[in-house]
Design an enzyme around this catalytic site. Structure first.
Site, PDB file in Angstrom:
ATOM      1  N   TYR A 136       0.873  -0.959   0.127  1.00  0.00           N
ATOM      2  CA  TYR A 136      -0.505   0.179  -0.234  1.00  0.00           C
ATOM      3  C   TYR A 136       1.577   1.563  -0.311  1.00  0.00           C
ATOM      4  O   TYR A 136       2.040   1.161   0.495  1.00  0.00           O
ATOM      5  CB  TYR A 136      -0.595  -0.552   1.257  1.00  0.00           C
ATOM      6  CG  TYR A 136      -2.482   1.756   1.585  1.00  0.00           C
ATOM      7  CD1 TYR A 136      -2.559   1.381   0.513  1.00  0.00           C
ATOM      8  CD2 TYR A 136      -1.935   1.987   2.461  1.00  0.00           C
ATOM      9  CE1 TYR A 136      -3.396   2.010   0.698  1.00  0.00           C
ATOM     10  CE2 TYR A 136      -1.937   3.694   2.149  1.00  0.00           C
ATOM     11  CZ  TYR A 136      -3.094   3.569   1.779  1.00  0.00           C
ATOM     12  OH  TYR A 136      -4.154   4.982   1.884  1.00  0.00           O
ATOM     13  N   ASP A 231       9.323   2.950  -0.738  1.00  0.00           N
ATOM     14  CA  ASP A 231       7.997   3.538   0.504  1.00  0.00           C
ATOM     15  C   ASP A 231       8.382   3.706   1.904  1.00  0.00           C
ATOM     16  O   ASP A 231       8.155   2.319   1.886  1.00  0.00           O
ATOM     17  CB  ASP A 231       6.684   3.276  -0.263  1.00  0.00           C
ATOM     18  CG  ASP A 231       6.021   3.938   0.608  1.00  0.00           C
ATOM     19  OD1 ASP A 231       5.995   4.189   1.879  1.00  0.00           O
ATOM     20  OD2 ASP A 231       4.013   3.251   0.332  1.00  0.00           O
ATOM     21  N   LYS A 259       4.540   9.482   8.265  1.00  0.00           N
ATOM     22  CA  LYS A 259       4.259   8.756  10.048  1.00  0.00           C
ATOM     23  C   LYS A 259       5.796   9.056  11.056  1.00  0.00           C
ATOM     24  O   LYS A 259       5.609   9.919  11.197  1.00  0.00           O
ATOM     25  CB  LYS A 259       4.889   7.407   9.613  1.00  0.00           C
ATOM     26  CG  LYS A 259       3.104   6.483   8.669  1.00  0.00           C
ATOM     27  CD  LYS A 259       2.747   5.481   8.568  1.00  0.00           C
ATOM     28  CE  LYS A 259       1.738   5.738   8.289  1.00  0.00           C
ATOM     29  NZ  LYS A 259       1.543   3.980   7.007  1.00  0.00           N
TER      30      LYS A 259
HETATM   31  C1  LIG Z   1       0.796   4.973   5.694  1.00  0.00           C
HETATM   32  C2  LIG Z   1       1.542   4.863   4.184  1.00  0.00           C
HETATM   33  C3  LIG Z   1       0.820   5.315   3.029  1.00  0.00           C
HETATM   34  C4  LIG Z   1       0.482   6.453   3.059  1.00  0.00           C
HETATM   35  O1  LIG Z   1       0.770   7.285   4.435  1.00  0.00           O
HETATM   36  P1  LIG Z   1      -0.457   8.810   4.597  1.00  0.00           P
HETATM   37  O2  LIG Z   1      -0.006   9.352   5.388  1.00  0.00           O
HETATM   38  O3  LIG Z   1      -1.751   7.863   5.238  1.00  0.00           O
HETATM   39  O4  LIG Z   1      -0.615   9.001   3.485  1.00  0.00           O
HETATM   40  C5  LIG Z   1       2.309   5.131   2.158  1.00  0.00           C
HETATM   41  N1  LIG Z   1       3.102   4.038   2.423  1.00  0.00           N
HETATM   42  C6  LIG Z   1       3.377   3.027   3.555  1.00  0.00           C
HETATM   43  C7  LIG Z   1       3.604   2.352   3.028  1.00  0.00           C
HETATM   44  C8  LIG Z   1       2.205   3.191   3.969  1.00  0.00           C
HETATM   45  O5  LIG Z   1       2.141   2.588   5.201  1.00  0.00           O
END
Ligand SMILES: *Cc1c(COP(=O)(O)O)cnc(C)c1O
Length: 420
Positions: A136, A231, A259
């Site tokens: 994701y 990511d 995060k």
């Molecule tokens: C949480 C997450 C996102 C999205 O971040 P948001 O701040 O919720 O838009 C993208 N990539 C990964 C791996 C994530 O865990």
């Protein structure tokens, strides 16, 4: 409160997983949080194993972080103009991630991955991308795509409202399967701009890359003229100070962070190799902007968080996480309920099965009713895990051994009863 919320928010919530539907519960309403604990509006206490989905690695309301935010608030909430705080956080980020040669701050992980992909397409002049089933990357249109009916080359939108033609440009491969990636490169020569991957996956439960997987992606990108995007929105500052790239020693061309970087306030970043980031406007012709980008409160919060993190021992956190999961596994075994797990730094995954999965299809085959039964019992015992089989869990530096021992006692008690 829930009834009122349901009238004005879809499902009563502002992000779907909070609705707790997968485990057959109602959304939780929190009134405060401190250290490893959450308190709901009825005053019930929960040990929090999610930490706001990752950011709260120091625990909730860490005094140094709260203080930094309060002090900054006195000096103004937003400028829409550069401030020294951006430079300070940027340099701190570089000290954790040496491959972040140049970066741009944004407000969410979604924005970070979306912008990194736009940049990769701009640099290569190509339009197709590869992502992995079960990874994701936020709710970006091109990334809300999954492999259709087992055929890796045909992808379909995993949400209504997404242009199927756009979805077709996102090719979906299987995590930990380099052949599936090589096949896509062979089938779409000179068309693939980038591979985006969670170098440690945390959105299909927690899945580690098998030895050689990330190195293989690096090589496939290099031979095919595509860029590699890590990511690390979840894994950054979490599995190790310098994320998964530090553990596996593979350098991406671009990365997304989020995060933890904002310490609990909305901040995220994308960046990487300088010559690529120089293609971003105003230097280059790939456009990306943001009214709130580099917001001083979020920067102050991120700076305070990373400054505290610098002096903390991730190996100690990993040891505590490992000990907790391993003690839980022993208890589970004694109760005849199989359980297996995975740990890196302050991140963990667990499944109620003797075999730990290595990809999305294996996670999908796990029993959701068994998970739901376990979840509801744990929740009533004051243990707040992610309310889905497809999410990872987190320990913070505030989860002391004494707190975890108490959780193990509760787990021992609730595992005495049948989960089927
Ligand atoms: C949480 C997450 C996102 C999205 O971040 P948001 O701040 O919720 O838009 C993208 N990539 C990964 C791996 C994530 O865990």
């Amino acid at each position: 409160m829930l009834d009122a919320a349901k009238l004005i928010f879809p499902g009563g919530v502002n992000s779907p997983v909070r609705a707790m539907r997968q485990v057959g519960l109602e959304p939780l309403f929190v009134s405060s949080a401190k250290g490893p604990y959450l308190y709901d509006v009825q005053g019930r206490e929960y040990v929090d194993f999610i930490g706001a989905w990752g950011p709260m690695i120091l625990g909730h309301a860490h005094p140094a972080v709260v203080d930094a935010v309060c002090q900054q608030a006195q000096k103004g909430l937003s400028y829409g103009i550069s401030s020294p705080l951006e430079l300070e956080l940027g340099e701190l980020v570089q000290s954790f991630f040496p491959s972040m040669q140049m970066m741009r701050f944004v407000n969410s992980g979604t924005e970070a991955t979306m912008s990194a992909i736009r940049l990769a397409k701009g640099i290569t002049g190509r339009q197709k991308i590869i992502k992995f089933q079960g990874c994701y990357h936020g709710h970006v249109d091109a990334l809300l795509v999954s492999a259709g009916s087992g055929l890796l080359t045909f992808s379909s939108p995993s949400s209504e409202g997404i242009d199927p033609d756009l979805a077709k440009k996102t090719l979906v491969a299987e995590y930990n399967d380099l052949n599936s990636v090589a096949t896509l490169f062979a089938e779409h020569p000179n068309e693939i701009a980038t591979i985006i991957v969670e170098p440690i996956a945390g959105n299909m439960n927690m899945i580690l890359p098998e030895p050689g997987f990330l190195q293989g992606l690096r090589q496939l990108c290099d031979t095919n003229g595509a860029l590699l995007i890590f990511d690390e929105v979840m894994s950054g500052f979490r599995v190790a100070p310098g994320g998964a790239q530090e553990i596996y020693q593979v350098e991406p061309d671009l990365m997304a962070l989020g995060k933890v970087i904002g310490g609990g306030m909305p901040a995220a970043a994308y960046g990487g190799r300088k010559e690529y980031m120089e293609k971003i406007s105003p230097l280059g012709s790939v456009y990306q902007a943001g009214t709130m980008s580099g917001n001083p409160l979020a920067m102050a919060c991120g700076i305070a968080t990373l400054n505290v993190l610098k002096s903390l021992d991730y190996q100690d956190l990993e040891k505590r996480t490992e000990q907790f999961l391993s003690a839980w596994q022993t208890i589970a075994k004694e109760s005849g309920c199989p359980m297996s797990y995975c740990v890196k730094g302050g991140m963990f995954g667990f499944v109620l099965d003797a075999n730990y999965p290595t990809n999305f299809s294996q996670v999908s085959q796990l029993s959701s009713s068994r998970f739901g039964n376990f979840y509801r019992k744990a929740f009533s015992a004051g243990l707040y895990f992610a309310p889905s089989l497809f999410e990872a869990g987190f320990l913070s530096f505030a989860h002391q051994a004494s707190v975890l021992d108490l959780c193990l006692e509760r787990l021992a008690f609730l595992l005495q009863t049948d989960l089927e």
